[in-house]
Design an enzyme around this catalytic site. Structure first.
Site, PDB file in Angstrom:
ATOM      1  N   ILE A 145      -4.263 -10.796  -6.969  1.00  0.00           N
ATOM      2  CA  ILE A 145      -3.366 -10.824  -8.140  1.00  0.00           C
ATOM      3  C   ILE A 145      -2.289  -9.748  -7.972  1.00  0.00           C
ATOM      4  O   ILE A 145      -1.146  -9.919  -8.384  1.00  0.00           O
ATOM      5  CB  ILE A 145      -4.188 -10.584  -9.428  1.00  0.00           C
ATOM      6  CG1 ILE A 145      -4.990 -11.852  -9.765  1.00  0.00           C
ATOM      7  CG2 ILE A 145      -3.318 -10.166 -10.596  1.00  0.00           C
ATOM      8  CD1 ILE A 145      -6.003 -11.676 -10.862  1.00  0.00           C
ATOM      9  N   ARG A 155      -6.211  -0.210   0.736  1.00  0.00           N
ATOM     10  CA  ARG A 155      -6.956   0.158   1.939  1.00  0.00           C
ATOM     11  C   ARG A 155      -7.379   1.639   1.866  1.00  0.00           C
ATOM     12  O   ARG A 155      -8.007   2.006   0.889  1.00  0.00           O
ATOM     13  CB  ARG A 155      -6.150  -0.161   3.201  1.00  0.00           C
ATOM     14  CG  ARG A 155      -5.867  -1.667   3.349  1.00  0.00           C
ATOM     15  CD  ARG A 155      -5.205  -2.002   4.650  1.00  0.00           C
ATOM     16  NE  ARG A 155      -6.095  -1.727   5.759  1.00  0.00           N
ATOM     17  CZ  ARG A 155      -6.974  -2.606   6.246  1.00  0.00           C
ATOM     18  NH1 ARG A 155      -7.060  -3.807   5.735  1.00  0.00           N
ATOM     19  NH2 ARG A 155      -7.747  -2.282   7.253  1.00  0.00           N
ATOM     20  N   ASP A 186       0.810  -1.226   0.000  1.00  0.00           N
ATOM     21  CA  ASP A 186       0.000   0.000   0.000  1.00  0.00           C
ATOM     22  C   ASP A 186       0.847   1.281   0.000  1.00  0.00           C
ATOM     23  O   ASP A 186       0.335   2.355  -0.282  1.00  0.00           O
ATOM     24  CB  ASP A 186      -0.926   0.028   1.230  1.00  0.00           C
ATOM     25  CG  ASP A 186      -1.835  -1.190   1.288  1.00  0.00           C
ATOM     26  OD1 ASP A 186      -2.063  -1.814   0.240  1.00  0.00           O
ATOM     27  OD2 ASP A 186      -2.304  -1.516   2.395  1.00  0.00           O
TER      28      ASP A 186
HETATM   29  O1  F6P Z   1      -2.258  -4.060   3.227  1.00  0.00           O
HETATM   30  C1  F6P Z   1      -2.038  -4.837   2.097  1.00  0.00           C
HETATM   31  C2  F6P Z   1      -3.327  -5.354   1.527  1.00  0.00           C
HETATM   32  O2  F6P Z   1      -3.058  -6.053   0.348  1.00  0.00           O
HETATM   33  C3  F6P Z   1      -4.385  -4.273   1.293  1.00  0.00           C
HETATM   34  O3  F6P Z   1      -4.151  -3.530   0.138  1.00  0.00           O
HETATM   35  C4  F6P Z   1      -5.636  -5.099   1.303  1.00  0.00           C
HETATM   36  O4  F6P Z   1      -6.754  -4.348   1.668  1.00  0.00           O
HETATM   37  C5  F6P Z   1      -5.337  -6.136   2.355  1.00  0.00           C
HETATM   38  O5  F6P Z   1      -3.939  -6.256   2.443  1.00  0.00           O
HETATM   39  C6  F6P Z   1      -5.961  -7.459   2.062  1.00  0.00           C
HETATM   40  O6  F6P Z   1      -5.754  -8.303   3.144  1.00  0.00           O
HETATM   41  P1  F6P Z   1      -6.000  -9.868   3.067  1.00  0.00           P
HETATM   42  O7  F6P Z   1      -4.862 -10.470   2.317  1.00  0.00           O
HETATM   43  O8  F6P Z   1      -6.075 -10.307   4.476  1.00  0.00           O
HETATM   44  O9  F6P Z   1      -7.294 -10.064   2.321  1.00  0.00           O
END
Ligand code: F6P
Length: 373
Positions: free
Chosen positions: A287, A185, A141
């Site tokens: 992805i 996020r 992020d």
């Molecule tokens: O913080 C990294 C991230 O890939 C975010 O961009 C995303 O919202 C989150 O992690 C997704 O988390 P998870 O892999 O638990 O679904």
């Protein structure tokens, strides 16, 4: 001084570049000092279960380019507030002393923690308990204030850019509006950078609330220029004016329980009755974190890895490696953590896009709409 035992773990979600840090650290540490390295599996859970593997040239061979982590990831296991079953009942308790005992038993001198805010908060707490800790920041992020860049971001931007290109050709063929949801996020970095590089027509980021009418206006403007298709890139945490972010899922046993998701579908549904085109949506999802690590992220990770090795050699514990003014540096863990989540959102507060900053101005000058009028 005897042989040093160095343990590495990868906490939080995976980010391309973790393996490159591990690869580099093994070689850099072995070149700088008499040492042995091990890796705890599944982040702090491995530390609690004493589940580790040797890290040497052999076990880390051929991993430099690979996304994910050979040590696996977990964004659920905070040992200072950990779920254990006692007498058949699940209770949450501080089991950090078990981890410290495990490290003592194995003769671990230094713990290197690769992670975001939640992982690094625990790293700080272990440092407070006397563990010699070094933190390495990661997140796709790119929303950490304590460092200028995190590995994983460049890879994600490359993947999103590539996919925006693919979506252009199909959108053009069908004269469709395609709404593409990307990660990040509550920070719009991935969306903004990939939107610029991948020629998105509309970029929606959490820092700039959007209106559906703003998107309609851009679609109409493009039509008037003979362009009957439009690409809308939206950050998962984007918010409509006077609206709230769209939550996809709550993961109860995760310290940062909110998982965004669904904003692209919501926008597509609202948009379709208002434009002359079919509107479809697409969620790029995980992805964006998968596959090979980009060359730029491999290089950044290698720099982090070497700096972490130098810090071990020089005894600079209780700190996190960071990139400052383009140079590798370090900052006290006490100063960088705060959010306290394993969801890896922020270290030292979230670094978000400045709505009046250069990147937004560049995008606007290129004709990209933020649908904020
Ligand atoms: O913080 C990294 C991230 O890939 C975010 O961009 C995303 O919202 C989150 O992690 C997704 O988390 P998870 O892999 O638990 O679904």
């Amino acid at each position: 001084m005897g042989k040093k035992k160095i343990a590495i773990l990868t906490g939080g979600g995976d980010a391309p570049g973790l393996n490159a840090v591990i690869y580099t650290m093994v070689r850099a540490c072995q070149g700088m000092m008499d040492c042995e390295l091990v890796g705890y599996k599944f982040g702090y859970r491995g530390l609690y279960n004493n589940d580790f593997m040797p890290l040497d040239r052999n076990t880390t061979s051929g991993i430099l380019h690979k996304g994910g982590s050979i040590l696996y990831n977990s964004n659920k296991d905070n040992l200072f507030d950990y779920t254990v079953v006692e007498n058949g009942v699940s209770v949450r308790k501080d089991v950090s002393d078990v981890a410290i005992e495990n490290m003592k038993k194995e003769g671990v001198d230094v713990l290197v923690v690769l992670g975001g805010d939640g992982t690094l908060t625990s790293a700080r707490d272990f440092a407070r308990k006397g563990v010699q800790v070094i933190g390495v920041p990661k997140t796709i992020d790119n929303d950490l204030t304590a460092t200028e860049a995190t590995f994983g971001f460049d890879t994600a931007v490359n993947i999103v850019t590539d996919n925006l290109g693919r979506l252009h050709t199909t959108a053009e063929s069908h004269h469709r509006v395609l709404v593409v949801e990307v990660m990040g996020r509550s920070a719009g970095w991935i969306c903004l950078h990939a939107g610029i590089a991948g020629s998105a027509d509309v970029v929606l980021i959490p820092e700039i609330p959007y209106s559906i009418q703003g998107i309609v206006d851009k679609v109409a403007e493009r039509e008037s220029h003979g362009k009957p298709f439009t690409i809308v890139a939206v950050t998962e945490g984007a918010v409509e004016k006077e609206g709230t972010a769209v939550i996809g899922k709550i993961v109860e046993d995760s310290p940062d329980s909110v998982r965004f998701g669904g904003v692209a579908a919501q926008i597509a549904n609202k948009l379709e009755p208002l434009v002359r085109h079919e509107v479809r949506h697409c969620v790029l999802g995980h992805i964006q974190r998968g596959g090979d690590t980009s060359p730029a992220d491999r290089i950044l990770s290698a720099r982090y890895g070497v700096k972490a090795a130098e810090m071990i050699r020089d005894g600079q514990f209780g700190n996190m490696v960071c990139l400052r003014d383009g140079h590798m540096d370090f900052i006290k863990l006490e100063e960088v953590v705060g959010g306290g989540s394993m969801g890896e959102t922020s270290a030292g507060g979230a670094k978000t896009v400045d709505p009046n900053g250069e990147m937004v101005r560049v995008a606007k000058a290129m004709g990209i709409s933020f649908a904020d009028a």
